[in-house]
Design an enzyme around this catalytic site. Structure first.
Site, short mmCIF file in Angstrom:
data_model
loop_
_atom_site.label_atom_id
_atom_site.label_comp_id
_atom_site.label_asym_id
_atom_site.label_seq_id
_atom_site.Cartn_x
_atom_site.Cartn_y
_atom_site.Cartn_z
N CYS A 1 -1.92 10.09 -2.30
CA CYS A 1 -2.59 8.79 -2.37
C CYS A 1 -3.25 8.37 -1.06
CB CYS A 1 -1.60 7.72 -2.82
SG CYS A 1 -0.93 8.04 -4.47
N HIS B 1 -2.25 -1.22 1.15
CA HIS B 1 -2.00 -0.24 0.09
C HIS B 1 -1.60 -1.00 -1.18
CE1 HIS B 1 -1.09 3.60 -1.70
NE2 HIS B 1 0.09 3.16 -2.05
N GLU C 1 5.68 -1.78 3.21
CA GLU C 1 4.41 -2.08 3.86
C GLU C 1 4.50 -3.37 4.68
OE1 GLU C 1 -0.32 -2.15 2.62
OE2 GLU C 1 1.22 -2.02 1.09
N LYS D 1 -6.02 -3.25 -5.41
CA LYS D 1 -5.41 -2.58 -6.57
C LYS D 1 -5.05 -3.59 -7.66
CE LYS D 1 -3.42 1.44 -4.17
NZ LYS D 1 -3.73 1.10 -2.75
N HIS E 1 -4.70 1.71 -9.35
CA HIS E 1 -4.40 2.72 -8.34
C HIS E 1 -4.96 4.06 -8.80
CE1 HIS E 1 -2.68 5.04 -5.30
NE2 HIS E 1 -1.40 4.71 -5.37
N PHE F 1 3.01 9.39 -2.13
CA PHE F 1 4.15 10.22 -2.47
C PHE F 1 4.09 11.51 -1.65
CE2 PHE F 1 4.76 8.42 -7.05
CZ PHE F 1 5.33 7.30 -6.50
#
Length: 419
Positions: free
Chosen positions: A167, A307, A318, A339, A344, A403
């Site tokens: 990502c 993010h 975050e 997002k 996403h 991830f």
């Protein structure tokens, strides 16, 4: 050191077929999330997504190009064409100084899955029959085909690379472009990322780890970064491509400059495939490094594109990273997650968020975080709920977390000469 600037922006995103439609969508905070139409999603836990309304013919793709390319390559070709046109760039005569850096997390997953269904007779045959496969199946297997398509389309003969870091691929691909400019390997890099992951296998993968939201009854309200009612992220798709250009090269041809790439840093947490350390140390370190490269104090940041995936773990991680990297300035810096509007799109989202940063600097508007009506008490920073704000933005930061433990940060700044 050679300086890199952004001279062109192209976007294909849910609810936005081009750069302007995308910008209006995120500024208005209007989520483009709906029940999945790409396939029958009724057996799945999460049955909603942010899909693109995309007709490749509208973007000038020929029937032959459509036949041989996966949807993610088509997204990349469409957004790259918009970016190159926006930059007013003619690449033919100096193609040896033009490169490509394209990010993708899952590549041609649509074509690979569709073709497996064919050659296995819908999974009935263990020994598949290759004679029933499409002639371009190999191009779907290798993600490098996307960079090759862009290089061929624009006559780019410098380095052509695919970056796949989950990502964070979208930020990292632009970071690679920055390095190519700084190292004098290219004067122009067509850089960005694309993903089209709305497929049965991808949806099943995220269902298995319960990362995506099961809030199927109200799709528009399902993506809720930093909100106490969030239940997971919403899968999306799309692409964004930027023309990254050496400053003197851009000035010599009179190009319009959106912003300068001030700094870029990436880290790995070496911790867990999907887990995050709660203190946000690695992401905070990447943010600090990017700021140091840009020679900025935290107080100088005007906007952070988060993010902000909409999972409890990520949002709190975050928030901790911002506090760690920015200190007291974290509480005073406007932050938002787009997002909440476009979902996403895995590897593509970092480039889409960087496109948003470039436009925010140019237009002086901070996009809002949609659906943020009841903030998580542990996410206590200024996450710009519901409504956009007008503000002069000289420096914008985007942070990404993926991830596998990937953590990346990038700073875009208003060109000092223009400021």
């Amino acid at each position: 050191m050679r300086r890199a600037v952004v001279t062109g922006v192209g976007v294909v995103a849910p609810g936005g077929r081009n750069r302007e439609e995308f910008w209006q969508r995120i500024v208005n905070g209007k989520p483009a999330v709906r029940p999945i139409t790409a396939f029958d999603a009724s057996p799945y836990r999460s049955r909603i997504a942010a899909e693109c309304d995309f007709d490749p013919a509208e973007y000038g793709l020929t029937p032959r190009e459509v036949r041989r390319t996966d949807r993610f390559v088509q997204f990349a070709m469409a957004s790259a064409t918009e970016a190159v046109n926006d930059a007013g760039l003619e690449t033919g005569d100096e193609g040896e100084r033009v490169g490509v850096s394209l990010g993708s997390a899952v590549g041609a997953s649509i074509t690979l899955e569709d073709e497996y269904v064919v050659v296995s007779d819908r999974g009935r045959r263990w020994q598949v029959d290759h004679s029933h496969a499409m002639p371009f199946l190999y191009q779907a297997l290798v993600p490098s085909s996307a960079a090759a398509e862009l290089a061929g389309r624009f006559g780019a003969r410098a380095q052509a690379t695919v970056v796949s870091t989950g990502c964070t691929s979208g930020i990292d691909s632009i970071g690679h472009a920055l390095r190519l400019i700084q190292d004098d390997e290219a004067d122009v890099v067509i850089a960005g990322a694309s993903d089209a992951p709305i497929t049965p296998i991808t949806v099943a993968c995220f269902d298995a780890i319960r990362a995506t939201t099961p809030a199927n009854d109200r799709p528009e309200e399902a993506s809720r970064p930093f909100d106490s009612q969030r239940r997971g992220f919403v899968l999306g798709e799309g692409a964004a491509v930027l023309v990254v250009e050496e400053l003197e090269h851009a000035a010599a041809r009179g190009a319009r400059v959106y912003c300068e790439i001030g700094g870029y840093a990436a880290r790995a947490n070496g911790y867990h495939m999907t887990g995050l350390r709660p203190d946000g140390a690695e992401l905070g370190d990447a943010i600090g490094d990017a700021l140091r490269q840009a020679r900025l104090n935290p107080e100088e940041l005007g906007y952070i594109s988060a993010h902000g995936s909409g999972t409890v773990q990520n949002d709190r991680h975050e928030t901790a990273a911002y506090k760690r990297a920015l200190g007291q300035a974290a509480a005073r810096t406007p932050i938002s997650s787009i997002k909440s509007v476009v979902g996403h799109s895995l590897g593509a989202i970092g480039s889409i968020e960087m496109a948003a940063c470039a436009l925010a600097i140019e237009r002086g508007v901070i996009p809002p975080t949609a659906n943020l009506t009841s903030p998580d008490p542990e996410c206590d920073l200024d996450y710009t709920p519901l409504v956009a704000r007008e503000a002069r933005i000289d420096h914008a930061l985007s942070a990404g977390s993926g991830f596998g433990g990937f953590q990346s940060a990038m700073v875009f700044s208003r060109l000092r000469e223009a400021a």
